[in-house]
Design an enzyme around this catalytic site. Structure first.
Site, PDB file in Angstrom:
ATOM      1  N   ASP A 263       9.360   2.441   1.469  1.00  0.00           N
ATOM      2  CA  ASP A 263       8.198   3.136   1.999  1.00  0.00           C
ATOM      3  C   ASP A 263       8.134   2.824   3.493  1.00  0.00           C
ATOM      4  O   ASP A 263       7.680   1.763   3.909  1.00  0.00           O
ATOM      5  CB  ASP A 263       6.932   2.668   1.275  1.00  0.00           C
ATOM      6  CG  ASP A 263       5.677   3.341   1.818  1.00  0.00           C
ATOM      7  OD1 ASP A 263       5.722   3.878   2.929  1.00  0.00           O
ATOM      8  OD2 ASP A 263       4.644   3.301   1.122  1.00  0.00           O
TER       9      ASP A 263
ATOM     10  N   LYS B  91       3.008   9.504   8.818  1.00  0.00           N
ATOM     11  CA  LYS B  91       2.353   8.968  10.021  1.00  0.00           C
ATOM     12  C   LYS B  91       2.975   9.402  11.358  1.00  0.00           C
ATOM     13  O   LYS B  91       2.700  10.490  11.833  1.00  0.00           O
ATOM     14  CB  LYS B  91       2.285   7.444   9.909  1.00  0.00           C
ATOM     15  CG  LYS B  91       1.301   6.981   8.828  1.00  0.00           C
ATOM     16  CD  LYS B  91       1.037   5.511   8.922  1.00  0.00           C
ATOM     17  CE  LYS B  91       0.085   5.000   7.856  1.00  0.00           C
ATOM     18  NZ  LYS B  91      -1.326   5.157   8.185  1.00  0.00           N
TER      19      LYS B  91
ATOM     20  N   PHE C  73       0.862  -1.186   0.000  1.00  0.00           N
ATOM     21  CA  PHE C  73       0.000   0.000   0.000  1.00  0.00           C
ATOM     22  C   PHE C  73       0.894   1.230   0.000  1.00  0.00           C
ATOM     23  O   PHE C  73       1.735   1.393   0.875  1.00  0.00           O
ATOM     24  CB  PHE C  73      -0.938   0.027   1.214  1.00  0.00           C
ATOM     25  CG  PHE C  73      -1.870   1.199   1.167  1.00  0.00           C
ATOM     26  CD1 PHE C  73      -3.001   1.174   0.352  1.00  0.00           C
ATOM     27  CD2 PHE C  73      -1.605   2.356   1.885  1.00  0.00           C
ATOM     28  CE1 PHE C  73      -3.853   2.269   0.266  1.00  0.00           C
ATOM     29  CE2 PHE C  73      -2.451   3.459   1.802  1.00  0.00           C
ATOM     30  CZ  PHE C  73      -3.579   3.413   0.998  1.00  0.00           C
TER      31      PHE C  73
HETATM   32  C1  LIG Z   1       3.075   2.038   3.865  1.00  0.00           C
HETATM   33  C2  LIG Z   1       2.168   3.183   3.556  1.00  0.00           C
HETATM   34  N1  LIG Z   1       2.449   3.982   2.518  1.00  0.00           N
HETATM   35  C3  LIG Z   1       1.673   5.044   2.222  1.00  0.00           C
HETATM   36  C4  LIG Z   1       0.541   5.342   2.944  1.00  0.00           C
HETATM   37  C5  LIG Z   1      -0.297   6.520   2.572  1.00  0.00           C
HETATM   38  O1  LIG Z   1      -0.183   7.522   3.531  1.00  0.00           O
HETATM   39  P1  LIG Z   1      -1.259   8.714   3.597  1.00  0.00           P
HETATM   40  O2  LIG Z   1      -2.573   8.093   3.982  1.00  0.00           O
HETATM   41  O3  LIG Z   1      -0.720   9.645   4.636  1.00  0.00           O
HETATM   42  O4  LIG Z   1      -1.315   9.340   2.250  1.00  0.00           O
HETATM   43  C6  LIG Z   1       0.211   4.523   4.030  1.00  0.00           C
HETATM   44  C7  LIG Z   1      -1.022   4.774   4.800  1.00  0.00           C
HETATM   45  O5  LIG Z   1      -1.605   3.896   5.391  1.00  0.00           O
HETATM   46  C8  LIG Z   1       1.033   3.417   4.344  1.00  0.00           C
HETATM   47  O6  LIG Z   1       0.763   2.602   5.371  1.00  0.00           O
END
Ligand SMILES: Cc1ncc(COP(=O)(O)O)c(C=O)c1O
Length: 386
Positions: A210, A239, A123
């Site tokens: 990520d 986060k 994700f």
């Molecule tokens: C691993 C990862 N990447 C990207 C995101 C996207 O972040 P945002 O919701 O702040 O755009 C998330 C959100 O859950 C995530 O867990």
């Protein structure tokens, strides 16, 4: 817009690991706004920093120098061993910067249609580019045409990446989560990141992590890559960095360090006084309270307590964790478990009907950890799958 199916509760107050609803019921928060409030709610030092900064200066734009932004960049680069930082306002934006670094890196090298290897079950966000990188059809469906330039491999499968390396000429980077978060806390083999680093070095690809969910002490290291003896070329954060104040960051190193220059990228709000001052305070508190080591030991002890408590529960198949990212595998589908836990005054998350994900505050006390285990046991031992 009804983009979220919300749970039937509204919280009006938070303190540490606890949340209160409109009628004064007190809930234990084992989700922290999806891995955001690692230092708990209403942390006095963070509240003070926000108030002070709000009374001093909130925003001027990136047309001018921003002291706390530079200080935060210095802190993040020293903690990570990486070179430069771009600041945005969310995880998806941090990953957009990541993907732009990869594209420009490839195009500068004269590679036609630069391609990024991504994984199943990942994700990376909800913007058009990041949902295209995401390995979940549900997130993508209906938003075609997707952004091109991605090749997908199974998660934790080094051979699949090596197979691509043998033939592909347009790959420029691999983008991967050190632990799959949204998919339900899936932890790869210990040498996964080391092998990806090796393949990237052998092929001149950027290693892009990520760490939006895994970063900022969540896995028992400041950044999850520090469990391996490597440094990525690009890393995205969000986060836990702001503990609830929106901020995203894209860090670059080595071959990725000087790819983006003036005019290549930008953000009106990104890196403003408020978010960067808050994030600096978050990092200060993590250091003062030694929360990196605490996340490692607390994650371990909660896992042991859960395993002991669940030993006689056929509904639980296994418990896995990396620091304070915990996944509980269930032996059968448990619909509406989140609502049922809410009735027991416990906030959890189920990425699927057979997985519970826990992302408790890193500041959780031992007593609160015991309450978490007891409440979750009570939930699971009294729950009857339909
Ligand atoms: C691993 C990862 N990447 C990207 C995101 C996207 O972040 P945002 O919701 O702040 O755009 C998330 C959100 O859950 C995530 O867990």
């Amino acid at each position: 817009m009804p983009t979220y199916r919300r749970l039937p509760v509204e919280f009006v107050k938070g303190q540490g690991s606890w949340l209160w609803d409109t009628v004064g019921q007190k809930y234990l928060d084992a989700l922290t706004g999806i891995a955001v409030c690692g230092l708990g709610h209403a942390h006095p030092k963070i509240a003070d920093a926000i108030c002070e900064q709000a009374k001093t200066l909130l925003h001027t734009s990136n047309l001018y120098e921003i002291g706390p932004q530079q200080a935060l960049a210095d802190k993040l680069t020293s903690l990570s061993g990486m070179q430069h930082v771009f600041f945005g306002n969310s995880g998806a934006e941090a990953n957009e910067a990541t993907l732009k670094v990869a594209r420009l890196y490839g195009n500068k090298k004269g590679i036609k249609n630069p391609t990024v290897i991504v994984t199943d079950k990942s994700f990376h966000g909800r913007t058009i580019a990041t949902l295209s990188a995401t390995g979940n059809r549900k997130v993508q469906a209906g938003f075609e045409p997707l952004v091109s330039g991605f090749r997908r491999v199974p998660y934790n499968d080094i051979e699949a990446i090596e197979a691509i390396a043998k033939t592909a000429t347009n790959v420029v980077a691999i983008m991967v989560e050190p632990v799959l978060g949204e998919a339900g806390v899936h932890i790869p083999d210990d040498d996964y990141l080391t092998n990806i680093r090796r393949i990237c070095d052998e092929n001149g690809w950027l290693m892009m992590l990520d760490e939006i969910q895994t970063g900022i002490a969540r896995t028992g290291k400041m950044f999850a890559f520090q469990h391996a003896d490597i440094t990525p070329d690009v890393m995205s954060l969000a986060k836990g960095l702001g503990n609830g104040v929106p901020i995203g960051a894209c860090l670059v190193n080595g071959p990725a360090a000087d790819v983006l220059g003036p005019g290549n990228h930008g953000s009106t709000f990104g890196g403003n006084f408020l978010s960067t001052r808050t994030a600096l305070t978050v990092l200060e508190i993590i250091e003062e309270q030694q929360l990196v080591a605490r996340a490692a030991s607390l994650g371990e002890s909660i896992t042991q307590k859960l395993e002991t408590a669940f030993a006689d529960l056929p509904l639980v198949s296994s418990v896995r964790h990396k620091g304070m990212m915990l996944g509980i595998e269930l032996s059968q589908a448990c619909p509406n478990l989140v609502e049922y836990a809410l009735d027991h005054l416990l906030l959890i998350n189920c990425p699927s009907e057979t997985i519970i994900r826990l992302l408790p505050p890193l500041t959780l006390s031992d007593e609160e950890a015991d309450i978490l285990v007891t409440r979750l046991y009570n939930v699971l031992s009294s729950y009857t799958p339909a």
